[in-house]
Design a protein around this motif. Sequence first.
Motif, mmCIF file in Angstrom:
data_model
loop_
_atom_site.group_PDB
_atom_site.id
_atom_site.type_symbol
_atom_site.label_atom_id
_atom_site.label_comp_id
_atom_site.label_asym_id
_atom_site.label_seq_id
_atom_site.Cartn_x
_atom_site.Cartn_y
_atom_site.Cartn_z
ATOM 1 N N ILE A 146 4.175 7.580 -1.298
ATOM 2 C CA ILE A 146 2.681 8.069 -0.837
ATOM 3 C C ILE A 146 1.985 6.702 -0.580
ATOM 4 O O ILE A 146 2.571 5.599 -1.120
ATOM 5 C CB ILE A 146 2.043 8.531 -2.013
ATOM 6 N N ASN A 147 0.755 6.699 0.087
ATOM 7 C CA ASN A 147 0.366 5.414 0.199
ATOM 8 C C ASN A 147 -1.087 5.428 -0.650
ATOM 9 O O ASN A 147 -1.128 5.990 -1.311
ATOM 10 C CB ASN A 147 -0.219 5.263 1.790
ATOM 11 N N THR A 148 -1.907 4.385 -0.444
ATOM 12 C CA THR A 148 -3.014 4.210 -1.506
ATOM 13 C C THR A 148 -4.167 5.200 -1.330
ATOM 14 O O THR A 148 -4.834 5.551 -2.354
ATOM 15 C CB THR A 148 -3.575 2.797 -1.301
ATOM 16 N N LYS A 149 -3.954 6.113 -0.193
ATOM 17 C CA LYS A 149 -4.998 7.204 -0.105
ATOM 18 C C LYS A 149 -4.387 8.603 -0.665
ATOM 19 O O LYS A 149 -4.760 9.677 -0.415
ATOM 20 C CB LYS A 149 -5.404 7.380 1.221
ATOM 21 N N GLY A 157 0.623 -1.422 -0.068
ATOM 22 C CA GLY A 157 -0.076 -0.037 -0.020
ATOM 23 C C GLY A 157 0.824 1.297 -0.130
ATOM 24 O O GLY A 157 0.313 2.386 0.164
ATOM 25 N N VAL A 158 2.109 1.246 -0.259
ATOM 26 C CA VAL A 158 3.079 2.328 -0.216
ATOM 27 C C VAL A 158 4.048 2.237 -1.603
ATOM 28 O O VAL A 158 4.266 0.952 -2.005
ATOM 29 C CB VAL A 158 3.924 2.242 0.891
ATOM 30 N N ILE A 159 3.897 3.531 -2.129
ATOM 31 C CA ILE A 159 4.714 3.469 -3.423
ATOM 32 C C ILE A 159 5.663 4.611 -3.608
ATOM 33 O O ILE A 159 5.336 5.585 -3.135
ATOM 34 C CB ILE A 159 3.824 3.250 -4.732
ATOM 35 N N PRO A 160 6.883 4.480 -4.239
ATOM 36 C CA PRO A 160 7.558 5.460 -4.391
ATOM 37 C C PRO A 160 7.056 6.226 -5.802
ATOM 38 O O PRO A 160 6.643 5.585 -6.751
ATOM 39 C CB PRO A 160 8.994 4.925 -4.805
ATOM 40 N N VAL A 161 7.136 7.592 -5.602
ATOM 41 C CA VAL A 161 6.612 8.607 -6.958
ATOM 42 C C VAL A 161 7.732 9.341 -7.236
ATOM 43 O O VAL A 161 8.416 9.987 -6.433
ATOM 44 C CB VAL A 161 5.676 9.218 -6.542
ATOM 45 N N ASP A 211 9.980 -3.609 0.503
ATOM 46 C CA ASP A 211 10.068 -5.097 0.620
ATOM 47 C C ASP A 211 8.514 -5.589 1.372
ATOM 48 O O ASP A 211 8.259 -5.480 2.657
ATOM 49 C CB ASP A 211 11.214 -5.493 1.348
ATOM 50 N N PRO A 212 7.943 -6.431 0.660
ATOM 51 C CA PRO A 212 6.685 -6.733 1.142
ATOM 52 C C PRO A 212 6.822 -7.821 2.287
ATOM 53 O O PRO A 212 5.986 -7.699 3.231
ATOM 54 C CB PRO A 212 6.270 -7.659 -0.003
ATOM 55 N N LYS A 213 7.926 -8.592 2.665
ATOM 56 C CA LYS A 213 8.189 -9.173 3.466
ATOM 57 C C LYS A 213 8.506 -8.418 4.853
ATOM 58 O O LYS A 213 8.012 -8.754 6.032
ATOM 59 C CB LYS A 213 9.435 -10.403 3.091
ATOM 60 N N PHE A 214 9.512 -7.688 4.724
ATOM 61 C CA PHE A 214 10.045 -6.747 6.146
ATOM 62 C C PHE A 214 9.400 -5.550 5.998
ATOM 63 O O PHE A 214 9.881 -4.857 7.101
ATOM 64 C CB PHE A 214 11.607 -6.920 5.766
ATOM 65 N N ARG A 215 8.816 -4.961 4.943
ATOM 66 C CA ARG A 215 8.225 -3.629 5.281
ATOM 67 C C ARG A 215 9.182 -2.766 5.317
ATOM 68 O O ARG A 215 8.919 -1.484 6.116
ATOM 69 C CB ARG A 215 6.988 -3.730 6.027
ATOM 70 N N ILE A 216 10.410 -2.679 4.612
ATOM 71 C CA ILE A 216 11.203 -1.725 4.611
ATOM 72 C C ILE A 216 11.732 -1.378 3.355
ATOM 73 O O ILE A 216 11.287 -2.039 2.325
ATOM 74 C CB ILE A 216 12.436 -1.888 5.633
ATOM 75 N N ALA A 217 12.497 -0.303 2.969
ATOM 76 C CA ALA A 217 13.065 0.083 1.611
ATOM 77 C C ALA A 217 14.184 0.490 1.731
ATOM 78 O O ALA A 217 14.303 1.710 2.522
ATOM 79 C CB ALA A 217 11.898 0.675 0.955
ATOM 80 N N GLN A 229 13.039 14.347 0.005
ATOM 81 C CA GLN A 229 12.999 13.783 -1.422
ATOM 82 C C GLN A 229 14.298 13.023 -1.796
ATOM 83 O O GLN A 229 15.475 13.520 -1.682
ATOM 84 C CB GLN A 229 13.021 15.210 -2.292
ATOM 85 N N TYR A 230 14.275 11.897 -2.077
ATOM 86 C CA TYR A 230 15.391 10.767 -2.244
ATOM 87 C C TYR A 230 15.738 11.029 -3.841
ATOM 88 O O TYR A 230 15.049 11.266 -4.687
ATOM 89 C CB TYR A 230 14.643 9.592 -2.038
ATOM 90 N N SER A 231 17.010 10.757 -4.012
ATOM 91 C CA SER A 231 17.544 10.582 -5.317
ATOM 92 C C SER A 231 17.255 9.266 -5.886
ATOM 93 O O SER A 231 16.906 8.900 -7.238
ATOM 94 C CB SER A 231 18.835 10.969 -5.558
ATOM 95 N N VAL A 232 17.035 8.234 -5.161
ATOM 96 C CA VAL A 232 16.693 6.735 -5.263
ATOM 97 C C VAL A 232 15.624 6.320 -4.234
ATOM 98 O O VAL A 232 16.187 6.555 -2.994
ATOM 99 C CB VAL A 232 17.955 5.914 -5.353
ATOM 100 N N ALA A 233 14.650 5.704 -4.429
ATOM 101 C CA ALA A 233 13.660 5.040 -3.695
ATOM 102 C C ALA A 233 13.144 4.123 -4.222
ATOM 103 O O ALA A 233 12.641 3.746 -5.373
ATOM 104 C CB ALA A 233 12.767 6.145 -3.423
ATOM 105 N N GLU A 234 13.536 2.781 -3.527
ATOM 106 C CA GLU A 234 13.079 1.542 -3.962
ATOM 107 C C GLU A 234 11.813 1.061 -3.535
ATOM 108 O O GLU A 234 11.352 1.652 -2.286
ATOM 109 C CB GLU A 234 14.216 0.450 -3.678
ATOM 110 N N ASP A 235 11.181 0.004 -4.131
ATOM 111 C CA ASP A 235 9.885 -0.451 -3.321
ATOM 112 C C ASP A 235 9.993 -1.005 -2.271
ATOM 113 O O ASP A 235 11.168 -1.412 -1.779
ATOM 114 C CB ASP A 235 9.536 -1.549 -4.378
#
Length: 105
Positions: free
Chosen positions: A18-21, A5-9, A37-43, A29-35
């Motif tokens: 942002i989240n789904t809402k 429910g969280v995505i990098p934009v 991780d669905p298992k550990f919920r970190i990026a 403001q990151y120069s690189v932002a990864e998805d």
Amino acid sequence: NCSCGVIPVSADGSYFYINTKLRVLSHYQYSVAEDIDPKFRIARVSIDDKWGVINEYGKLIVPIKYDVVDILPDGYIYVEENGRCGVYDSLCIAFPSCHCDEEKS
């Protein structure tokens, strides 16, 4: 990947989360932002070639100061800074660091 429910934009060459809402979760403001991780919920995130880690709420849990950051298969976070390496556990408590070249020998 939106499984958490969280995505990098991307906007104007930098990234935020942002989240789904459509609520902005990160103040950086990151120069690189990864998805997330669905298992550990970190990026992993980066600003000016330094790396850190955020959680699924956009909170910075490992400071953006490391030359290398890797999320390991068991959820530990490996970091390197100025030739020294260390590990954060799942509670983001840092383990003592050592010289990376000594550990490899």
